[in-house]
Design a protein around this motif. Sequence first.
Motif, PDB file in Angstrom:
ATOM      1  N   GLU A 124       4.525   7.469  -2.236  1.00 34.23           N
ATOM      2  CA  GLU A 124       3.860   8.484  -2.746  1.00 34.23           C
ATOM      3  C   GLU A 124       4.523   9.807  -2.099  1.00 34.23           C
ATOM      4  OE1 GLU A 124      -0.624   8.428  -4.182  1.00 34.23           O
ATOM      5  OE2 GLU A 124      -0.350   7.446  -2.330  1.00 34.23           O
ATOM      6  N   ARG A 125       4.671  10.091  -0.957  1.00 33.97           N
ATOM      7  CA  ARG A 125       5.248  11.101  -0.146  1.00 33.97           C
ATOM      8  C   ARG A 125       6.617  11.426  -0.665  1.00 33.97           C
ATOM      9  NH1 ARG A 125       5.820   7.340   4.449  1.00 33.97           N
ATOM     10  NH2 ARG A 125       8.193   7.054   4.885  1.00 33.97           N
ATOM     11  N   ASP A 126       7.238  10.361  -1.180  1.00 33.15           N
ATOM     12  CA  ASP A 126       8.812  10.731  -1.486  1.00 33.15           C
ATOM     13  C   ASP A 126       8.762  11.688  -2.714  1.00 33.15           C
ATOM     14  OD1 ASP A 126       9.514   8.780   0.012  1.00 33.15           O
ATOM     15  OD2 ASP A 126      10.011   7.269  -1.349  1.00 33.15           O
ATOM     16  N   LEU A 127       7.724  11.761  -3.499  1.00 36.93           N
ATOM     17  CA  LEU A 127       7.685  12.866  -4.608  1.00 36.93           C
ATOM     18  C   LEU A 127       7.686  14.148  -4.035  1.00 36.93           C
ATOM     19  CD1 LEU A 127       5.575  11.276  -7.344  1.00 36.93           C
ATOM     20  CD2 LEU A 127       8.254  11.635  -7.342  1.00 36.93           C
ATOM     21  N   LEU A 128       6.577  14.391  -2.795  1.00 31.22           N
ATOM     22  CA  LEU A 128       6.588  15.778  -2.068  1.00 31.22           C
ATOM     23  C   LEU A 128       7.891  15.949  -1.628  1.00 31.22           C
ATOM     24  CD1 LEU A 128       2.943  14.948  -0.632  1.00 31.22           C
ATOM     25  CD2 LEU A 128       3.711  16.405  -2.641  1.00 31.22           C
ATOM     26  N   ILE A 129       8.578  15.205  -0.826  1.00 26.02           N
ATOM     27  CA  ILE A 129       9.856  15.318  -0.210  1.00 26.02           C
ATOM     28  C   ILE A 129      10.758  15.858  -1.358  1.00 26.02           C
ATOM     29  CG2 ILE A 129      11.823  14.519   1.165  1.00 26.02           C
ATOM     30  CD1 ILE A 129       9.391  12.507   2.583  1.00 26.02           C
TER      31      ILE A 129
ATOM     32  N   PRO B  25       0.816  -1.269   0.001  1.00 27.86           N
ATOM     33  CA  PRO B  25      -0.162   0.048   0.009  1.00 27.86           C
ATOM     34  C   PRO B  25       0.837   1.167   0.022  1.00 27.86           C
ATOM     35  CG  PRO B  25      -0.794  -1.654   1.657  1.00 27.86           C
ATOM     36  CD  PRO B  25       0.686  -2.116   1.014  1.00 27.86           C
ATOM     37  N   GLY B  26       0.222   2.240  -0.856  1.00 24.86           N
ATOM     38  CA  GLY B  26       1.003   3.748  -0.746  1.00 24.86           C
ATOM     39  C   GLY B  26       2.217   3.691  -1.566  1.00 24.86           C
ATOM     40  N   MET B  27       2.776   2.562  -2.540  1.00 24.85           N
ATOM     41  CA  MET B  27       3.906   2.326  -3.335  1.00 24.85           C
ATOM     42  C   MET B  27       3.355   2.804  -4.804  1.00 24.85           C
ATOM     43  SD  MET B  27       6.351   2.115  -1.171  1.00 24.85           S
ATOM     44  CE  MET B  27       6.914   1.125   0.198  1.00 24.85           C
ATOM     45  N   ARG B  28       4.177   3.703  -5.452  1.00 27.21           N
ATOM     46  CA  ARG B  28       3.974   3.966  -6.941  1.00 27.21           C
ATOM     47  C   ARG B  28       5.297   3.647  -7.676  1.00 27.21           C
ATOM     48  NH1 ARG B  28      -0.037   3.614  -4.744  1.00 27.21           N
ATOM     49  NH2 ARG B  28      -1.928   5.049  -4.645  1.00 27.21           N
ATOM     50  N   VAL B  29       5.068   3.677  -9.057  1.00 24.55           N
ATOM     51  CA  VAL B  29       6.053   3.247 -10.085  1.00 24.55           C
ATOM     52  C   VAL B  29       5.989   4.249 -11.041  1.00 24.55           C
ATOM     53  CG1 VAL B  29       6.249   1.026  -9.445  1.00 24.55           C
ATOM     54  CG2 VAL B  29       4.792   1.535 -11.155  1.00 24.55           C
ATOM     55  N   SER B  30       5.207   5.432 -11.168  1.00 25.20           N
ATOM     56  CA  SER B  30       4.958   6.270 -12.166  1.00 25.20           C
ATOM     57  C   SER B  30       6.289   7.360 -12.514  1.00 25.20           C
ATOM     58  CB  SER B  30       3.784   7.089 -11.960  1.00 25.20           C
ATOM     59  OG  SER B  30       2.665   6.030 -11.815  1.00 25.20           O
ATOM     60  N   PHE B  31       6.752   7.793 -11.360  1.00 30.51           N
ATOM     61  CA  PHE B  31       8.050   8.888 -11.876  1.00 30.51           C
ATOM     62  C   PHE B  31       9.244   7.788 -12.154  1.00 30.51           C
ATOM     63  CE2 PHE B  31      10.841  12.164 -10.144  1.00 30.51           C
ATOM     64  CZ  PHE B  31      10.042  13.136 -11.048  1.00 30.51           C
ATOM     65  N   PRO B  32       9.801   8.145 -13.368  1.00 31.50           N
ATOM     66  CA  PRO B  32      10.931   7.521 -13.706  1.00 31.50           C
ATOM     67  C   PRO B  32      12.114   7.506 -13.066  1.00 31.50           C
ATOM     68  CG  PRO B  32       9.917   8.801 -15.581  1.00 31.50           C
ATOM     69  CD  PRO B  32       9.177   9.418 -14.213  1.00 31.50           C
TER      70      PRO B  32
END
Length: 177
Positions: A133-138, A88-95
């Motif tokens: 997901e929060r990694d992108l905000l950070i 849960p909460g993991m993503r793969v979209s940002f290269p």
Amino acid sequence: VNGSERVRLAATSGFGGRNPVPISAVQFRYENGTVVGADAIDVSTRDQRTVIDLPAADGTFAYTGAASSRSVTAPLDFEGSHEVVLPPGMRVSFPLFGDVSPGGYEKSVEDDRVHLRWDSLSSATVSVEYYFERDLLIFGGVVGVLAVVAVGGVVYYRLRIRRLERERERSGLDYEE
């Protein structure tokens, strides 16, 4: 699984050897929809591989495998459709942070979990690198702060250079004949 009652899983080590893949929570779904668990599936380790003897040659086989905090690698021993479900909460979209190999997959998000599906793969290794997901905000916040500091530094030095130029003019050091 189509036409095979045995599945072998092995991961390659850094020196070209093989290691058995640690798995848990095995399940098999017959074509009629009946689901059986570990009591009907024989899992053993032989010849540096994890060997799974399934109750039927056709159906859907699922297992839970170990993953590092940000990536998972799943070796494939059989041809057919495959699916990887991320925590849960993991993503793969940002290269920059996420990568999925091989390509040609379909992605969907169900109950805050990313599902990656391949219609047909054969004897390959699925490799997925993912992020919170929060990694992108950070990351965006850090880049924003660095950009503000860089702009502030440029403005500061430009003002400082102009002040020094005015002081030189007042001192008469820039006098031209």
